[in-house]
Design an enzyme around this catalytic site. Structure first.
Site, PDB file in Angstrom:
ATOM      1  N   SER A 252      24.028  60.387  -3.249  1.00 50.42           N
ATOM      2  CA  SER A 252      22.728  59.994  -2.701  1.00 50.42           C
ATOM      3  C   SER A 252      22.821  59.768  -1.191  1.00 50.42           C
ATOM      4  CB  SER A 252      22.238  58.754  -3.455  1.00 50.42           C
ATOM      5  OG  SER A 252      20.890  58.469  -3.164  1.00 50.42           O
TER       6      SER A 252
ATOM      7  N   ASP B 271      15.397  64.892 -11.393  1.00 53.21           N
ATOM      8  CA  ASP B 271      15.790  63.709 -10.627  1.00 53.21           C
ATOM      9  C   ASP B 271      14.530  63.127  -9.983  1.00 53.21           C
ATOM     10  OD1 ASP B 271      16.664  61.924  -8.642  1.00 53.21           O
ATOM     11  OD2 ASP B 271      18.379  63.146  -8.060  1.00 53.21           O
TER      12      ASP B 271
ATOM     13  N   HIS C  20      19.072  60.424 -11.304  1.00 45.97           N
ATOM     14  CA  HIS C  20      19.608  60.356  -9.953  1.00 45.97           C
ATOM     15  C   HIS C  20      21.066  59.892  -9.910  1.00 45.97           C
ATOM     16  CE1 HIS C  20      19.252  60.320  -5.638  1.00 45.97           C
ATOM     17  NE2 HIS C  20      19.584  59.039  -5.546  1.00 45.97           N
TER      18      HIS C  20
END
Length: 270
Positions: A95, A217, A246
């Site tokens: 991320s 996601d 995610h």
């Protein structure tokens, strides 16, 4: 142990000759890598750390000015590498940490043999000719929900982000690490991430990038991985997995671990 190592809860495991850095995303800490680490320690020197602001770090060390941009976290990463005398590494960033690694690699490309990016996005807001997945109004509502009742927000956000029901172990795990963050720090970090725009720097990233993405996601639409692929300055490949959510390394390790290991072990064929 040095000051930087201590502040970031740095752990060094394994005895291999090659360094692998594992960097977590928003709302988690290094425990998010628990399914991957056992597969790496035999052949690599594995370095884990927590981003400043994570629930496991001392909130007194969180400097709101330093971390008003992602560059503050990138400088932390470079300081960790320097303190551990790392001269080359494979960087695995989840991320926001994928972008933090990218920024660090622009400053010191010599330190990174490749970047493995999981669920990465250079911009979350939609723009003209760009689909990031969010409108400003949606983000404002998200920030307001965090502000008004952080615990309730965590409970609602965790299953949406992870993908799955409240009962799943991965959702409970993400809820725990999310709730461990001090609410004002969590809000600040979320605002910096969701309002960031890293599109202009992508062309400056010359280190090879392996872009790994879930098919579904909430935070990062699949088209974003293709955008990264087209706009990064160096060689890159994209692999879209059949996972949902995610945090696929936490919620779907049986799908994600083999993909990660393959991308860590093999370089892009030029």
């Amino acid at each position: 142990m040095g000051i930087v190592e201590e502040a970031h809860n740095v752990k060094v495991l394994g005895s291999g000759g090659q360094n692998i850095i594992l960097a977590h995303g928003f709302g988690t800490d290094q425990s998010v890598w628990k399914h991957l680490v056992p597969h790496l320690t035999e052949n690599y020197r594995v370095i884990l750390y927590d981003n400043m602001g994570a629930g496991t770090t001392n909130p007194e060390y969180f400097d709101f000015e330093r971390y008003s941009t992602l560059e503050g976290h990138a400088y932390d990463l470079l300081a960790i590498l320097e303190e551990l005398q790392v001269d080359s590494c494979i960087f695995v960033g989840h991320s926001v940490s994928a972008m933090i690694g990218a920024i660090a690699s622009i400053t010191r490309p010599d330190l990174f043999s490749k970047l493995v990016m999981i669920s990465a996005s250079p911009r979350y807001l939609n723009d003209v000719d760009y689909y990031g997945g969010f409108e400003q109004e949606e983000l404002d509502q998200l920030f307001e929900a965090m502000r008004s009742n952080y615990k309730a927000w965590c409970s609602g956000f965790a299953p949406l982000a992870v993908g799955g029901d409240m009962e799943s172990v991965a959702v409970q795990e993400f809820s725990r690490t999310l709730f461990n963050m001090r609410p004002d720090i969590a809000l600040n970090v979320a605002q910096i991430i969701f309002q960031s725009d890293m599109r202009q720097i992508l062309k400056l990233v010359t280190v090879p990038c392996h872009i790994i993405q879930s098919m579904k996601d909430l935070a990062v639409p699949v088209v974003v991985s293709e955008y990264l692929h087209q706009n990064l300055g160096g060689e890159s490949i994209v692999e879209v997995m059949s996972s949902d959510g995610h945090l696929p390394q936490l919620s779907s390790p049986e799908i994600v671990i083999p993909v990660l290991l393959r991308n860590i072990r093999f370089d892009i064929a030029v």
